[in-house]
Design a protein around this motif. Structure first.
Motif, PDB file in Angstrom:
ATOM      1  N   LEU A  62       0.853  -1.182   0.000  1.00  0.00           N
ATOM      2  CA  LEU A  62       0.000   0.000   0.000  1.00  0.00           C
ATOM      3  C   LEU A  62       0.891   1.233   0.000  1.00  0.00           C
ATOM      4  CD1 LEU A  62      -2.667  -0.982   2.671  1.00  0.00           C
ATOM      5  CD2 LEU A  62      -3.135  -0.533   0.252  1.00  0.00           C
ATOM      6  N   LEU A  63       0.516   2.250  -0.785  1.00  0.00           N
ATOM      7  CA  LEU A  63       1.287   3.482  -0.888  1.00  0.00           C
ATOM      8  C   LEU A  63       0.376   4.638  -0.521  1.00  0.00           C
ATOM      9  CD1 LEU A  63       2.841   2.686  -4.391  1.00  0.00           C
ATOM     10  CD2 LEU A  63       3.833   2.153  -2.151  1.00  0.00           C
ATOM     11  N   ILE A  64       0.559   5.166   0.676  1.00  0.00           N
ATOM     12  CA  ILE A  64      -0.302   6.248   1.187  1.00  0.00           C
ATOM     13  C   ILE A  64       0.448   7.561   1.070  1.00  0.00           C
ATOM     14  CG2 ILE A  64      -1.591   7.102   3.179  1.00  0.00           C
ATOM     15  CD1 ILE A  64      -1.758   4.182   4.162  1.00  0.00           C
ATOM     16  N   GLY A  65      -0.041   8.447   0.229  1.00  0.00           N
ATOM     17  CA  GLY A  65       0.620   9.729  -0.003  1.00  0.00           C
ATOM     18  C   GLY A  65       0.124  10.799   0.943  1.00  0.00           C
ATOM     19  N   ALA A  66       1.071  11.539   1.543  1.00  0.00           N
ATOM     20  CA  ALA A  66       0.737  12.642   2.456  1.00  0.00           C
ATOM     21  C   ALA A  66       1.826  13.696   2.338  1.00  0.00           C
ATOM     22  CB  ALA A  66       0.627  12.150   3.894  1.00  0.00           C
ATOM     23  N   GLY A  67       1.478  14.867   1.809  1.00  0.00           N
ATOM     24  CA  GLY A  67       2.473  15.924   1.661  1.00  0.00           C
ATOM     25  C   GLY A  67       3.642  15.454   0.823  1.00  0.00           C
ATOM     26  N   PRO A  68       4.870  15.675   1.301  1.00  0.00           N
ATOM     27  CA  PRO A  68       6.056  15.287   0.524  1.00  0.00           C
ATOM     28  C   PRO A  68       6.456  13.824   0.700  1.00  0.00           C
ATOM     29  CG  PRO A  68       6.757  16.393   2.516  1.00  0.00           C
ATOM     30  CD  PRO A  68       5.236  16.429   2.525  1.00  0.00           C
ATOM     31  N   TYR A  69       5.621  13.032   1.390  1.00  0.00           N
ATOM     32  CA  TYR A  69       6.006  11.665   1.740  1.00  0.00           C
ATOM     33  C   TYR A  69       5.046  10.608   1.185  1.00  0.00           C
ATOM     34  CZ  TYR A  69       8.905  14.167   5.082  1.00  0.00           C
ATOM     35  OH  TYR A  69       9.815  15.027   5.659  1.00  0.00           O
ATOM     36  N   THR A  70       5.592   9.401   1.041  1.00  0.00           N
ATOM     37  CA  THR A  70       4.797   8.214   0.751  1.00  0.00           C
ATOM     38  C   THR A  70       5.016   7.224   1.879  1.00  0.00           C
ATOM     39  OG1 THR A  70       4.919   8.437  -1.659  1.00  0.00           O
ATOM     40  CG2 THR A  70       4.448   6.251  -0.795  1.00  0.00           C
ATOM     41  N   LEU A  71       3.929   6.782   2.491  1.00  0.00           N
ATOM     42  CA  LEU A  71       3.999   5.739   3.518  1.00  0.00           C
ATOM     43  C   LEU A  71       3.801   4.397   2.817  1.00  0.00           C
ATOM     44  CD1 LEU A  71       4.128   4.826   6.485  1.00  0.00           C
ATOM     45  CD2 LEU A  71       1.636   5.100   6.578  1.00  0.00           C
ATOM     46  N   VAL A  72       4.853   3.592   2.800  1.00  0.00           N
ATOM     47  CA  VAL A  72       4.810   2.276   2.164  1.00  0.00           C
ATOM     48  C   VAL A  72       4.478   1.248   3.236  1.00  0.00           C
ATOM     49  CG1 VAL A  72       6.054   0.581   0.777  1.00  0.00           C
ATOM     50  CG2 VAL A  72       6.566   3.026   0.519  1.00  0.00           C
ATOM     51  N   SER A  73       3.331   0.617   3.105  1.00  0.00           N
ATOM     52  CA  SER A  73       2.843  -0.309   4.127  1.00  0.00           C
ATOM     53  C   SER A  73       2.670  -1.701   3.543  1.00  0.00           C
ATOM     54  CB  SER A  73       1.508   0.181   4.687  1.00  0.00           C
ATOM     55  OG  SER A  73       0.940  -0.749   5.587  1.00  0.00           O
ATOM     56  N   HIS A  74       3.294  -2.687   4.189  1.00  0.00           N
ATOM     57  CA  HIS A  74       3.133  -4.084   3.787  1.00  0.00           C
ATOM     58  C   HIS A  74       2.411  -4.815   4.915  1.00  0.00           C
ATOM     59  CE1 HIS A  74       3.718  -7.988   2.105  1.00  0.00           C
ATOM     60  NE2 HIS A  74       4.627  -7.624   1.227  1.00  0.00           N
TER      61      HIS A  74
END
Length: 278
Positions: A62-74
């Motif tokens: 899962l790739l959750i975009g927030a501002g300048p970041y991507t939270l990569v969640s497995h």
């Protein structure tokens, strides 16, 4: 482990539930789930006051975009997300909570504690080990018969079951859907890559697309503990043809479904519909 259809179903649910919400603060009670940055406090600080603007997927990530970041969640074995009111009691095994400014909370629960989160600059997630080497997305238009034929041509040895489980070959397939895809395409799981005919590659490509597309439409398979972002189970488990049906009659020919081990995984197939190749 959630496979592509389950992760895609979670993605769609989260996209509807959390895009546009602003993170007020983050609670982390199991630090090892956070891999990047190394400092959990920095992870929490970087996300504070950011608004979630997209939820994408690459393979099983899962790739959750927030501002300048991507939270990569497995999610690994049993990770799951759910949106709750801040007033609702927090369930056991909830390890990360994203507190939103509107009084809701995105909670990450993981009984097995194998899930991971990496917070990276927006465009750097493609360089993350595991993501960087992923094969083609099977539900993208670019995944054609020719594309699969090129992937097959790169391999000079190995059994097709192991190949399909290899995320560098095709992204997103796991044990459940590999068994189903091989059954639909009529290929024995121990067929070697050098034995595959052009016709089999054509059937394999179509089976991958059809099986995954059907599962996404049905919300994935709730074999164990999988639920989507709304807490709902999938329905694909009721349509599985061979996986979990050992000693039962094949839905096509009536021959007893066999369970064996291939590539170290429990493997289900029909010996009549998927004959061994000499």
């Amino acid at each position: 482990m959630p496979e592509l259809p389950e992760v895609e179903t979670v993605r769609r649910g989260l996209e509807a539930l959390i895009v546009g919400k602003t993170i007020e603060r983050v609670t982390v009670t199991l630090g090892r789930i956070i891999r990047k940055p190394d400092d959990v406090e920095q992870f929490k600080l970087l996300l504070q006051d950011l608004t979630i603007d997209e939820v994408k997927r690459r393979g099983k990530y899962l790739l959750i975009g927030a501002g300048p970041y991507t939270l990569v969640s497995h999610l690994r074995m049993e990770g799951r997300y759910g949106l709750y009111s801040a007033e609702e009691a927090v369930e056991k095994h909830t390890h990360v909570i994203f507190h939103f400014t509107d009084g809701t909370e995105l909670r990450y629960k993981d009984v097995r504690q194998f899930g991971t989160m990496d917070l990276l600059p927006r465009d750097d997630f493609t360089e993350l080990p595991g993501v960087a080497t992923l094969g083609p997305e099977p539900l993208h238009a670019e995944f054609t018969v020719d594309a699969l034929r090129r992937q097959v041509a790169k391999r000079r040895s190995g059994k097709i079951k192991a190949l399909l489980l290899d995320q560098t070959f095709v992204a997103g397939l796991g044990n459940i859907y590999v068994d189903e895809v091989l059954f639909v395409s009529g290929i024995h799981p121990e067929t070697t890559v050098t034995q595959l005919t052009d016709l089999q590659v054509t059937r394999l490509q179509q089976a991958i697309v059809d099986v995954l597309d059907q599962s996404v439409r049905l919300g994935g398979s709730s074999i164990k503990s999988y639920v989507n972002g709304y807490g709902q189970g999938g329905m694909m488990q009721h349509q599985l043809r061979v996986y979990g049906h050992e000693n039962e009659p094949c839905p096509q020919c009536g021959t007893e479904i066999v369970k064996t081990r291939v590539a170290g995984r429990g493997t289900h197939f029909c010996p009549h519909c998927q004959p061994e190749q000499g």
